[in-house]
Design a protein around this motif. Structure first.
Motif, short mmCIF file in Angstrom:
data_model
loop_
_atom_site.label_atom_id
_atom_site.label_comp_id
_atom_site.label_asym_id
_atom_site.label_seq_id
_atom_site.Cartn_x
_atom_site.Cartn_y
_atom_site.Cartn_z
N ALA A 63 0.86 -1.18 0.00
CA ALA A 63 0.00 0.00 0.00
C ALA A 63 0.90 1.23 0.00
N PHE A 64 0.60 2.20 -0.88
CA PHE A 64 1.40 3.41 -0.97
C PHE A 64 0.61 4.51 -1.64
N SER A 65 0.74 5.73 -1.18
CA SER A 65 0.19 6.93 -1.82
C SER A 65 -1.25 6.75 -2.31
N GLY A 66 -2.11 6.22 -1.49
CA GLY A 66 -3.50 6.07 -1.88
C GLY A 66 -3.77 4.93 -2.85
N LYS A 67 -2.80 4.03 -3.00
CA LYS A 67 -2.96 2.88 -3.91
C LYS A 67 -2.60 1.60 -3.18
N GLU A 68 -3.04 0.49 -3.75
CA GLU A 68 -2.69 -0.83 -3.24
C GLU A 68 -2.32 -1.74 -4.40
N VAL A 69 -1.40 -2.66 -4.13
CA VAL A 69 -1.04 -3.69 -5.10
C VAL A 69 -1.47 -5.02 -4.51
N TRP A 70 -2.28 -5.75 -5.27
CA TRP A 70 -2.73 -7.09 -4.88
C TRP A 70 -1.97 -8.10 -5.72
N ARG A 71 -1.58 -9.23 -5.10
CA ARG A 71 -0.78 -10.23 -5.81
C ARG A 71 -1.35 -11.62 -5.57
N GLY A 72 -1.34 -12.41 -6.65
CA GLY A 72 -1.75 -13.81 -6.57
C GLY A 72 -0.85 -14.65 -7.45
N LEU A 73 -0.99 -15.96 -7.34
CA LEU A 73 -0.13 -16.88 -8.08
C LEU A 73 -0.98 -17.85 -8.88
N LEU A 74 -0.73 -17.90 -10.19
CA LEU A 74 -1.39 -18.87 -11.07
C LEU A 74 -0.46 -20.06 -11.28
N PRO A 75 -1.00 -21.28 -11.29
CA PRO A 75 -0.13 -22.44 -11.49
C PRO A 75 0.24 -22.68 -12.95
N GLU A 76 -0.57 -22.17 -13.88
CA GLU A 76 -0.35 -22.45 -15.31
C GLU A 76 -0.38 -21.17 -16.13
N LEU A 77 0.32 -21.21 -17.25
CA LEU A 77 0.29 -20.09 -18.19
C LEU A 77 -0.92 -20.29 -19.10
N GLY A 78 -1.89 -19.42 -18.97
CA GLY A 78 -3.10 -19.53 -19.77
C GLY A 78 -4.05 -18.39 -19.43
N PRO A 79 -5.16 -18.30 -20.14
CA PRO A 79 -6.13 -17.24 -19.89
C PRO A 79 -6.63 -17.26 -18.45
N TYR A 80 -6.95 -16.09 -17.93
CA TYR A 80 -7.44 -15.97 -16.56
C TYR A 80 -8.29 -14.72 -16.42
N GLU A 81 -9.03 -14.66 -15.34
CA GLU A 81 -9.81 -13.48 -14.97
C GLU A 81 -9.44 -13.10 -13.55
N ILE A 82 -9.82 -11.91 -13.15
CA ILE A 82 -9.64 -11.46 -11.77
C ILE A 82 -11.01 -11.13 -11.21
N ARG A 83 -11.38 -11.79 -10.10
CA ARG A 83 -12.65 -11.51 -9.43
C ARG A 83 -12.36 -10.61 -8.22
N LEU A 84 -13.10 -9.51 -8.15
CA LEU A 84 -12.92 -8.56 -7.06
C LEU A 84 -14.20 -8.41 -6.26
N LYS A 85 -14.06 -8.31 -4.96
CA LYS A 85 -15.16 -7.91 -4.10
C LYS A 85 -14.78 -6.53 -3.57
N THR A 86 -15.61 -5.55 -3.94
CA THR A 86 -15.34 -4.17 -3.56
C THR A 86 -16.50 -3.66 -2.70
N LYS A 87 -16.39 -2.44 -2.24
CA LYS A 87 -17.47 -1.82 -1.47
C LYS A 87 -18.75 -1.75 -2.31
N ALA A 88 -18.59 -1.60 -3.62
CA ALA A 88 -19.73 -1.47 -4.53
C ALA A 88 -20.30 -2.82 -4.95
N GLY A 89 -19.65 -3.92 -4.60
CA GLY A 89 -20.13 -5.24 -4.99
C GLY A 89 -19.02 -6.07 -5.64
N GLU A 90 -19.45 -7.10 -6.35
CA GLU A 90 -18.49 -7.99 -7.00
C GLU A 90 -18.34 -7.61 -8.46
N LYS A 91 -17.13 -7.72 -8.98
CA LYS A 91 -16.92 -7.48 -10.41
C LYS A 91 -15.78 -8.36 -10.89
N ARG A 92 -15.77 -8.60 -12.20
CA ARG A 92 -14.73 -9.41 -12.83
C ARG A 92 -14.00 -8.57 -13.85
#
Length: 179
Positions: A63-92
């Protein structure tokens, strides 16, 4: 990416952003593929990477200067999506297609701290090797300075203001022995 910079310059809320072509946001590790997401501070409550019908958790890494970096690990090289749960709800976000040959990060990056050591900031631990600072100074390798007759490096007393051709290590300190 231009829209992202425009939003920052106008002071608007930072949208969640991810670019798999940016090595800072997608890189290969021995244990999988590191995926990072940039978001506004406290915008994201929970995040996960989705790939092949499975979910892989993401964690807030920085977290720095009003921003955050989120990190995750994928086991395979291939297409992916990111699912977020925010104050406004869920989004992809996505789907994303990673590069065929992603940047290969060092294995310890992201899980351990790194330190830089600046030996020139230490006390002079070995005055016997001070002459080496003069023999490998930039002047010794700079033909233009030598051809123009610029004075060579000197080794003044410590704490003396540095002249343009003074060996850097002669005024700033020593080496590991001075730590």
């Amino acid at each position: 990416m231009k829209g992202f910079h425009l939003a920052l310059s106008l002071g608007l809320a930072l949208a969640q952003t991810h670019d798999p072509l940016d090595p800072a946001q997608f890189s290969a590790l021995p244990e999988g593929y590191s995926v990072r997401l940039l978001a506004g501070a406290e915008e994201v409550r929970e995040a996960a990477l989705l790939q092949g019908g499975r979910a892989f958790p993401m964690a807030r890494q920085l977290a720095f200067s009003g921003k955050e970096v989120w990190r995750g690990l994928l086991p395979e090289l291939g297409p992916y999506e990111i699912r977020l749960k925010t104050k406004a709800g869920e989004k992809r976000l996505g789907p994303y297609r990673p590069p065929a040959h992603p940047f290969r990060a060092l294995a310890w990056v992201g899980v351990r701290g790194g330190y830089q050591v600046f030996p020139d900031r230490f006390q002079n631990g070995d005055p016997g090797n001070d002459a080496l600072a003069l023999s490998d100074d930039e002047y010794s390798f700079n033909q233009v300075w030598q051809e123009r007759g610029a004075p060579g490096p000197t080794s003044p007393a410590r704490r003396t203001p540095r002249a343009p051709c003074t060996a850097a290590t002669s005024t700033t300190g020593g080496g590991p022995g001075g730590a």
